[in-house]
Design an enzyme around this catalytic site. Structure first.
Site, short mmCIF file in Angstrom:
data_model
loop_
_atom_site.label_atom_id
_atom_site.label_comp_id
_atom_site.label_asym_id
_atom_site.label_seq_id
_atom_site.Cartn_x
_atom_site.Cartn_y
_atom_site.Cartn_z
N GLY A 69 -33.13 83.21 -9.51
CA GLY A 69 -33.32 84.44 -8.75
C GLY A 69 -34.47 84.22 -7.80
O GLY A 69 -34.62 83.13 -7.23
N PHE A 116 -37.45 83.71 -8.26
CA PHE A 116 -38.51 82.76 -8.62
C PHE A 116 -38.10 81.31 -8.41
O PHE A 116 -38.91 80.42 -8.45
CB PHE A 116 -38.91 82.95 -10.08
CG PHE A 116 -39.41 84.33 -10.36
CD1 PHE A 116 -40.59 84.76 -9.76
CD2 PHE A 116 -38.72 85.19 -11.19
CE1 PHE A 116 -41.06 86.04 -10.00
CE2 PHE A 116 -39.20 86.45 -11.44
CZ PHE A 116 -40.36 86.90 -10.84
N LEU A 168 -27.49 76.50 -13.23
CA LEU A 168 -27.45 77.42 -14.39
C LEU A 168 -27.77 78.85 -14.01
O LEU A 168 -27.33 79.79 -14.66
CB LEU A 168 -28.45 76.95 -15.46
CG LEU A 168 -28.13 75.69 -16.24
CD1 LEU A 168 -29.26 75.35 -17.21
CD2 LEU A 168 -26.82 75.85 -17.01
N GLY A 169 -28.56 79.03 -13.00
CA GLY A 169 -28.91 80.40 -12.61
C GLY A 169 -30.17 80.40 -11.80
O GLY A 169 -30.66 79.36 -11.37
N ASP A 186 -41.83 88.01 -20.33
CA ASP A 186 -40.42 88.26 -19.99
C ASP A 186 -39.53 88.12 -21.22
O ASP A 186 -38.49 87.47 -21.18
CB ASP A 186 -40.00 87.27 -18.87
CG ASP A 186 -38.78 87.79 -18.12
OD1 ASP A 186 -38.37 88.96 -18.37
OD2 ASP A 186 -38.22 87.04 -17.31
N LYS A 192 -36.16 73.21 -13.64
CA LYS A 192 -36.48 74.48 -12.98
C LYS A 192 -37.15 74.16 -11.66
O LYS A 192 -38.17 73.47 -11.62
CB LYS A 192 -37.42 75.30 -13.84
CG LYS A 192 -36.74 75.80 -15.08
CD LYS A 192 -37.41 77.03 -15.62
CE LYS A 192 -36.38 77.84 -16.38
NZ LYS A 192 -36.71 79.23 -16.46
N THR A 221 -32.46 77.25 -11.51
CA THR A 221 -32.45 76.46 -12.75
C THR A 221 -31.17 75.61 -12.78
O THR A 221 -30.07 76.11 -12.48
CB THR A 221 -32.50 77.40 -13.97
OG1 THR A 221 -33.64 78.24 -13.82
CG2 THR A 221 -32.62 76.63 -15.26
N1 LIG Z 1 -34.51 75.10 -21.78
C1 LIG Z 1 -33.31 75.64 -21.61
N2 LIG Z 1 -32.27 75.19 -22.34
C2 LIG Z 1 -31.04 75.70 -22.18
N3 LIG Z 1 -30.74 76.67 -21.28
C3 LIG Z 1 -31.73 77.14 -20.52
C4 LIG Z 1 -33.05 76.67 -20.64
N4 LIG Z 1 -33.82 77.32 -19.74
C5 LIG Z 1 -33.00 78.18 -19.10
N5 LIG Z 1 -31.75 78.08 -19.56
C6 LIG Z 1 -30.57 78.82 -19.12
O1 LIG Z 1 -30.44 78.69 -17.73
C7 LIG Z 1 -29.99 79.89 -17.16
C8 LIG Z 1 -30.92 80.28 -16.03
O2 LIG Z 1 -32.18 80.55 -16.58
P1 LIG Z 1 -33.42 81.15 -15.80
O3 LIG Z 1 -34.24 81.85 -16.79
O4 LIG Z 1 -34.09 80.09 -15.07
O5 LIG Z 1 -32.80 82.04 -14.74
P2 LIG Z 1 -32.30 83.52 -14.84
O6 LIG Z 1 -32.24 83.97 -16.27
O7 LIG Z 1 -31.04 83.53 -14.08
O8 LIG Z 1 -33.43 84.27 -14.04
P3 LIG Z 1 -34.82 84.87 -14.52
O9 LIG Z 1 -35.79 83.73 -14.49
O10 LIG Z 1 -35.09 85.86 -13.47
O11 LIG Z 1 -34.71 85.47 -15.89
C9 LIG Z 1 -29.93 80.91 -18.26
O12 LIG Z 1 -28.60 81.04 -18.70
C10 LIG Z 1 -30.75 80.32 -19.36
O13 LIG Z 1 -30.24 80.66 -20.63
#
Ligand SMILES: Nc1ncnc2c1ncn2[C@@H]1O[C@H](COP(=O)(O)OP(=O)(O)OP(=O)(O)O)[C@@H](O)[C@H]1O
Length: 706
Positions: A19, A21, A16-17, A139, A41, A24
């Site tokens: 960085g 940290f 999903l994404g 955040d 995560k 995901t």
């Molecule tokens: N509980 C959740 N349910 C659905 N989607 C989620 C959930 N947690 C995270 N996401 C999605 O997963 C993706 C990655 O999220 P995450 O916040 O871990 O990483 P990021 O946004 O790429 O980095 P950062 O932590 O630096 O903000 C995002 O599109 C977020 O919307």
């Protein structure tokens, strides 16, 4: 990672994404039936030396505990598991389906002031809970707020606290030094950048988000005063306001400015303080925070500070909006709802029936053998007895809020085996009628709860079900109409307790009924979608036509007696001219959901509908346009009714709860549990001191204002 199964249970299906940290992932939970999705995560500690790992582990466990507690809030993902595997830490969270606010608020898109207020309030309310748990989110930004598809609510994700595990922000004693700034540029205030986040650092981030939503600028585009370091936005923004709107805008600008002050000591110190400021704003805005963000179109502009830019916004109390259609309709609805009509205020004494009545409305649906009805909702105004007063031009009544707080369960009557029993209250407020499975109608003394009479249909050899599915008292109190599975609408003489006549006997069974305020016209909705219009007094059939393609669940007649509104399983609401049977509008809720309930506001301008998706919608009766949506939850809304004030709505849901709404603030004022099964019928007494609910749990409950 893709295809890997963690902890023998979480099968990674998508990245999903991520960085600095960690990463995901989307995963399937193999140990639960149908393998529901969850979010995993992965947190990677920066250093892998054993003492750092040990400390990180302790810290991780502590943070998991906090996340677990936070997950008790409906708008924060639940923590499903946390574990360590191969020197990496994993958190498993509930997967929230929906879209994030980054998608909802791309650059150049602006919300109205009212929408910004609602947005900030929604986020602050979640944050209030977070701070109560002694957690600073750190955040908050649009990407970390998901609008949940299921109910339209905002869900806050990605708590910064866990990132400490991976940043090396933990000192050897196991405490956080906060020496590393956690957060996102543009939303991080100065003290957080310096590694000393405060609770009001989160308030700063919400303020930036609010300014962003209002101006269409991204957080990085917001100019800063080089001398004071304050965010510069309001002067230019206000500069483009029509002068008469500036006062209102100033109030909102003041609140947002205070949220984003450079010096954290000058901000609201607590979320509760910030929420109070927004609460005041809702008064300034004449209750116009009812806008539904997802259903309002946006104005795009590259530079909102350009003098030519027009800002979709809501007006001052005294102004009519000049910009978007949505705001026009919204404001018209609010204006019409907030001011009791002169008739309501001036001409009525207690117990007298107002012209602006809630039309008797009874309805049902066959598919689940359930009945939905608002019976005999003829409402006499009690506004005179209530002290009406004004705050910022916003008409409020002390009695209104007392009513909401004080109404409570008074009696439970044994229900009939007709678990979908329709209920209605007579115009004099003395009699409660309920429909039975055997085709009889029971008349109860509303005060004592004693059974007084039973209206019995003539004996018949017909073996089909006779269950009564809809009833309505005539506003003159002389007759009662009933309809059900044995075809035709029966009209009963309430003096003699005998059957007067049966209308439309050959039609398919009756699922909804309404009687016009002058007690002359009867409108019936049929299980096959047909609509019957007849003369209540003579029993003469005036019109019979295919209104819907399938069952009519609910009917309402406007206070002027000219217009009928019907809601159906065919996913539409139809507006009809009663005299001719001519279709005026077809309203279709988004996502094509079955409409179980309709009601018309006492001023005749707004239709409230309740549907399968758990959303109450308000529509402009004149234009047929959707004004706003009030999402309740996933349980379908089976019945809706207006109070005479026109801005309190009562809804009954499939989850067995009654909800009292303020349509102006889009807020549920009170949730009243009581039934263990779906509620299918509600009736409000004319003096509004009694509310009756009927449920599939086979009870009829009487709620009273003591
Ligand atoms: N509980 C959740 N349910 C659905 N989607 C989620 C959930 N947690 C995270 N996401 C999605 O997963 C993706 C990655 O999220 P995450 O916040 O871990 O990483 P990021 O946004 O790429 O980095 P950062 O932590 O630096 O903000 C995002 O599109 C977020 O919307």
């Amino acid at each position: 990672m893709l295809g890997k199964t963690l902890s023998g249970r979480y099968h990674i299906v998508q990245h999903l994404g991520g960085g600095g940290f960690g990463q995901t992932y989307l995963a399937e939970d193999l140990q639960l039936p149908s393998n529901p999705l969850c979010v995993v995560k992965q947190l990677k500690p920066k250093s892998t030396d054993s003492s750092t790992l040990q400390t990180a582990k302790r810290f991780f466990d502590r943070e998991a505990e906090v996340l677990y507690k936070l997950g008790n809030h409906d708008q924060i993902p639940r923590l499903l598991a946390h574990f360590e595997q191969e020197q990496e830490f994993y958190l498993v969270q509930e997967c929230i389906e929906g879209h994030d606010l980054k998608q909802e608020l791309p650059r150049g898109k602006r919300l109205t002031e009212a929408q910004v207020i609602v947005l900030c309030q929604d986020i602050l309310q979640i944050l209030e809970f977070v701070h109560q748990q002694h957690v600073i989110h750190r955040d908050i930004k649009p990407a970390n707020i998901i609008r949940r598809r299921q109910d339209g609510k905002l869900v806050l994700i990605d708590f910064g606290a866990v990132k400490e595990v991976t940043t090396g922000a933990i000192n050897p004693s196991g405490n956080t030094s906060f020496s590393v700034a956690i957060g996102s540029p543009g939303y991080m205030p100065n003290e957080q950048l310096g590694g000393k986040p405060q609770f009001c650092s989160d308030i700063y981030a919400v303020g930036v988000l609010g300014i962003q939503a209002l101006t269409g600028l991204s957080s990085s585009q917001l100019p800063q005063d080089l001398r004071t370091s304050e965010i510069l936005w309001r002067d230019k923004w206000l500069h483009n306001m029509p002068p008469q709107q500036v006062q209102t805008s100033l109030e909102l600008a003041d609140v947002l400015d205070k949220m984003v002050r450079y010096d954290y000591r000058q901000r609201y110190q607590t979320v509760t303080e910030a929420l109070q400021a927004f609460e005041q704003l809702t008064m300034v805005y004449c209750g116009s925070t009812t806008a539904s963000i997802s259903e309002v179109s946006f104005t795009e502009s590259a530079d909102p500070f350009e003098p030519t830019a027009t800002y979709p916004r809501l007006p001052l109390v005294s102004d009519m909006p000049t910009d978007t259609m949505e705001s026009k309709e919204l404001t018209q609805a609010l204006h019409s709802q907030q001011q009791p009509t002169s008739k309501t205020l001036g001409n009525l004494s207690d117990g007298q029936i107002a012209d602006e009545t809630i039309t008797p409305l009874v309805s049902s649906r066959k598919k689940y053998r359930k009945l939905i009805a608002i019976g005999g909702g003829i409402v006499a105004s009690v506004s005179l007895a209530f002290g009406i007063y004004h705050v910022y031009g916003y008409t409020m009544s002390l009695a209104e809020s007392q009513w909401v707080q004080r109404i409570s369960l008074s009696k439970t009557l044994p229900g009939d085996s007709n678990s979908f029993s329709p209920v209605a209250i007579s115009p004099d407020g003395k009699t409660l009628a309920s429909g039975s499975e055997d085709g009889t109608i029971k008349l109860w003394d509303l005060q004592t709860g004693k059974l007084r009479n039973t209206l019995k249909r003539p004996p018949s050899s017909d073996k089909r079900s006779k269950a009564v599915r809809a009833i309505a008292f005539s506003p003159d109190g002389k007759s009662l109409a009933s309809g059900g599975e044995d075809n035709g609408i029966k009209v009963w003489n309430l003096d003699t307790k005998t059957l007067l006549h049966t209308l439309s006997e050959k039609s398919y069974w009756i699922s909804a009924l309404a009687i016009s305020p002058d007690s002359q016209t009867l409108v019936g909705g049929n299980a096959d979608g047909y609509i019957t219009i007849g003369n209540l007094r003579t029993g003469e059939l005036q019109n019979f036509f295919a209104g819907h393609s399938i069952i009519v669940n609910s009917l309402a007649i406007s206070p002027d007696g000219q217009t009928a509104v019907s809601g159906s399983d065919d996913n539409t609401i139809k507006v009809w001219e009663i005299k001719t049977g001519q279709l005026i509008h077809t309203l279709t809720p988004p996502d094509s959901r079955r409409v179980f309930a309709v009601a018309i506001s006492p001023d005749g301008k707004t239709i409230a509908s309740g549907s399968e998706d758990g959303v109450v919608r308000l529509w402009n009766l004149g234009s047929g346009k959707l004004i706003q949506s009030l999402p309740v939850g996933s349980a379908s809304i089976n019945v809706v009714a207006y109070r005479v004030d026109g801005h309190t709505l009562v809804s009954g849901s499939r989850d067995g709860t009654i909800r009292l709404w303020d349509v102006r603030t889009r807020k549920v004022l009170r949730t009243m549990p009581g039934h263990s099964e779906p509620i299918y019928s509600l009736a409000l007494s004319p003096d509004e001191q009694t509310l009756v609910s009927s449920s599939k749990d086979e009870t009829i409950k009487i709620w009273r204002v003591p």
